[in-house]
Design a protein around this motif. Structure first.
Motif, PDB file in Angstrom:
ATOM      1  N   LYS A 153      -0.878   5.815  12.454  1.00  0.00           N
ATOM      2  CA  LYS A 153       0.414   5.126  12.572  1.00  0.00           C
ATOM      3  C   LYS A 153       0.809   4.492  11.243  1.00  0.00           C
ATOM      4  N   LEU A 154      -0.173   3.851  10.578  1.00  0.00           N
ATOM      5  CA  LEU A 154       0.134   3.238   9.298  1.00  0.00           C
ATOM      6  C   LEU A 154       0.558   4.299   8.276  1.00  0.00           C
ATOM      7  N   SER A 155      -0.084   5.456   8.306  1.00  0.00           N
ATOM      8  CA  SER A 155       0.301   6.548   7.407  1.00  0.00           C
ATOM      9  C   SER A 155       1.754   6.945   7.619  1.00  0.00           C
ATOM     10  N   ALA A 156       2.179   6.975   8.881  1.00  0.00           N
ATOM     11  CA  ALA A 156       3.568   7.327   9.182  1.00  0.00           C
ATOM     12  C   ALA A 156       4.520   6.239   8.700  1.00  0.00           C
ATOM     13  N   ILE A 157       4.115   4.982   8.863  1.00  0.00           N
ATOM     14  CA  ILE A 157       4.956   3.855   8.418  1.00  0.00           C
ATOM     15  C   ILE A 157       5.122   3.882   6.901  1.00  0.00           C
ATOM     16  N   LEU A 158       4.090   4.345   6.198  1.00  0.00           N
ATOM     17  CA  LEU A 158       4.097   4.360   4.739  1.00  0.00           C
ATOM     18  C   LEU A 158       4.336   5.761   4.182  1.00  0.00           C
ATOM     19  N   ASN A 159       5.098   6.566   4.891  1.00  0.00           N
ATOM     20  CA  ASN A 159       5.244   7.970   4.499  1.00  0.00           C
ATOM     21  C   ASN A 159       6.034   8.184   3.212  1.00  0.00           C
ATOM     22  N   ASP A 160       6.630   7.124   2.665  1.00  0.00           N
ATOM     23  CA  ASP A 160       7.319   7.243   1.383  1.00  0.00           C
ATOM     24  C   ASP A 160       6.530   6.570   0.260  1.00  0.00           C
ATOM     25  N   CYS A 161       5.270   6.222   0.524  1.00  0.00           N
ATOM     26  CA  CYS A 161       4.427   5.532  -0.457  1.00  0.00           C
ATOM     27  C   CYS A 161       3.354   6.476  -1.001  1.00  0.00           C
ATOM     28  N   PHE A 162       3.088   6.380  -2.291  1.00  0.00           N
ATOM     29  CA  PHE A 162       2.050   7.218  -2.880  1.00  0.00           C
ATOM     30  C   PHE A 162       0.727   6.491  -3.021  1.00  0.00           C
ATOM     31  N   VAL A 163       0.740   5.158  -2.831  1.00  0.00           N
ATOM     32  CA  VAL A 163      -0.489   4.390  -2.969  1.00  0.00           C
ATOM     33  C   VAL A 163      -0.392   3.127  -2.136  1.00  0.00           C
ATOM     34  N   LEU A 164      -1.560   2.650  -1.690  1.00  0.00           N
ATOM     35  CA  LEU A 164      -1.637   1.373  -0.999  1.00  0.00           C
ATOM     36  C   LEU A 164      -2.657   0.503  -1.716  1.00  0.00           C
ATOM     37  N   LEU A 165      -2.235  -0.694  -2.130  1.00  0.00           N
ATOM     38  CA  LEU A 165      -3.105  -1.636  -2.820  1.00  0.00           C
ATOM     39  C   LEU A 165      -3.624  -2.663  -1.839  1.00  0.00           C
ATOM     40  N   CYS A 166      -4.922  -2.912  -1.853  1.00  0.00           N
ATOM     41  CA  CYS A 166      -5.508  -3.915  -0.974  1.00  0.00           C
ATOM     42  C   CYS A 166      -6.784  -4.454  -1.605  1.00  0.00           C
ATOM     43  N   ALA A 167      -7.266  -5.585  -1.082  1.00  0.00           N
ATOM     44  CA  ALA A 167      -8.474  -6.196  -1.633  1.00  0.00           C
ATOM     45  C   ALA A 167      -9.732  -5.494  -1.146  1.00  0.00           C
ATOM     46  N   ALA A 168      -9.668  -4.851   0.011  1.00  0.00           N
ATOM     47  CA  ALA A 168     -10.803  -4.113   0.567  1.00  0.00           C
ATOM     48  C   ALA A 168     -10.291  -3.219   1.682  1.00  0.00           C
ATOM     49  N   ALA A 169     -11.055  -2.165   1.989  1.00  0.00           N
ATOM     50  CA  ALA A 169     -10.673  -1.251   3.067  1.00  0.00           C
ATOM     51  C   ALA A 169     -11.901  -0.459   3.489  1.00  0.00           C
TER      52      ALA A 169
END
Length: 377
Positions: A321-337
């Motif tokens: 679901k998150l991938s679909a929400i961010l379908n116009d993004c080439f990268v996701l920045l976070c402190a950990a995953a």
């Protein structure tokens, strides 16, 4: 698919300036360390999905990449699943891509057929000794599995494994290149190594020489001795032209600097997990909202909007679901995953970059850096 050695930058001098290549750092473990290598922890390896996404970023940005290799940060055969998965993904997406890898050779006999299935262009095997006594002078330790074994025993095992691997690779139809680093400890064995690996099926040999770091206790072999070693080896096997950037001496890409993902026409935006909008400080699993940055009409990267992240729970479906929400993004920045969201996001074209830096500064770097002015709302 067969690849002419002259069209590969590791073999053909004319192709070194014209054939684009990339080394994907997906090998997290190593089999050995030489006494000449500095004591240091291996850099973190990328996940196969992220590495392939990085490759796609490069190709989509216009780079003419024709060769994909795996040379580190550890040994590609020490975690064969990650290596095979990466190469299989590249082969499926880019059927004509040339693939290669560099290994110490431990376990090669076991994996030769599977590598041959992927139409690997060639395999470089690092052979620095003709016998176990010399290997003991070169290696600080050799660890074929999770348990340490005495160095004399390990060196004897290495000799057997390397010979079996070269024979198996050759039998499977793979081109084998041997790289032998010239040290003072093995300079008198170069001809013997050339004879042995040629008899096992190796087609070509590279002879880089050891270059000590500044203030090192070790010294390099003199030019005259190197020239003599090359002359003797050339009687028995074809030699590569001298070239320092070959095999394991190549530094693989890193996900922090030159290998950062880049925007594309379909994915121009950056997603950020941040509690304040100032720093990248949120674990992806805890993020309820995702900040979206992207270029405006003036070309500056600005905060465009905030999007609601899927509620916690739901397993893998949450990250789909998150991938679909961010379908116009080439990268996701976070402190950990975690590994699962990284894999699913990468499979959907979104690289995950872990950082604790300032949001605006990191976003600016992703868009090329050096942009002037401030974003005006």
């Amino acid at each position: 698919m067969t690849t002419s050695t002259s069209s590969h930058p590791c073999f053909g001098p004319s192709s070194r300036a014209s054939v684009g290549r990339i080394h994907l750092p997906v090998a997290p473990k190593t089999f050995a360390r030489t006494k000449f290598a500095p004591e240091s922890k291996l850099p973190a390896a990328m996940m196969p999905e992220d590495a392939v996404a990085m490759l796609e970023d490069r190709i989509n940005s216009g780079q003419k990449i024709k060769v994909v290799g795996i040379t580190g940060p550890g040994d590609p055969l020490a975690d064969f699943d990650a290596t095979y998965k990466t190469l299989k993904m590249v082969r499926d997406r880019y059927p004509r891509m040339t693939l290669c890898l560099t290994t110490l050779g431990i376990g090669g006999e076991k994996y030769a057929e599977k590598l041959a299935e992927l139409n690997i262009s060639h395999i470089t095997v690092l052979v620095d000794a003709a016998d176990s006594d010399t290997a003991e002078k070169i290696y600080a330790w050799i660890r074929p599995s999770t348990k340490n074994i005495p160095l004399p025993e390990a060196c004897k095992m290495l000799m057997k494994e390397q010979a079996a691997s070269i024979k198996a690779f050759t039998k499977a139809g793979l081109t084998v290149k041997v790289n032998t680093t010239i040290y003072s400890e093995n300079v008198d064995q170069i001809e013997s190594i050339a004879l042995a690996v040629k008899a096992l099926g190796a087609e070509i040999m590279g002879l880089p020489f050891f270059i000590p770091e500044k203030e090192s206790e070790f010294s390099e072999v003199g030019n005259e001795a190197v020239a003599t070693a090359r002359e003797l080896a050339a009687k028995h096997i074809k030699l590569m032209d001298p070239w320092l950037k070959c095999g394991a001496s190549i530094e693989p890409e890193t996900p922090i600097s030159s290998s950062l993902p880049k925007p594309s026409k379909n994915r121009p935006n950056v997603a950020v997990a941040s509690s304040s909008g100032m720093d990248i400080d949120m674990h992806l699993g805890h993020a309820r909202k995702i900040l979206i940055y992207g270029p405006r009409e003036d070309g500056l990267a600005c905060l465009l909007e905030t999007r609601q992240a899927p509620e916690p729970g739901g397993g893998e479906s949450r990250w789909e679901k998150l991938s679909a929400i961010l379908n116009d993004c080439f990268v996701l920045l976070c402190a950990a995953a975690g590994d699962t969201p990284k894999k699913i996001l990468a499979a959907n074209g979104i690289r995950t970059v872990v950082s604790d830096e300032n949001v605006e500064g990191t976003v600016d770097v992703l868009y090329g850096g050096g942009k002037k002015g401030k974003c005006k709302k």
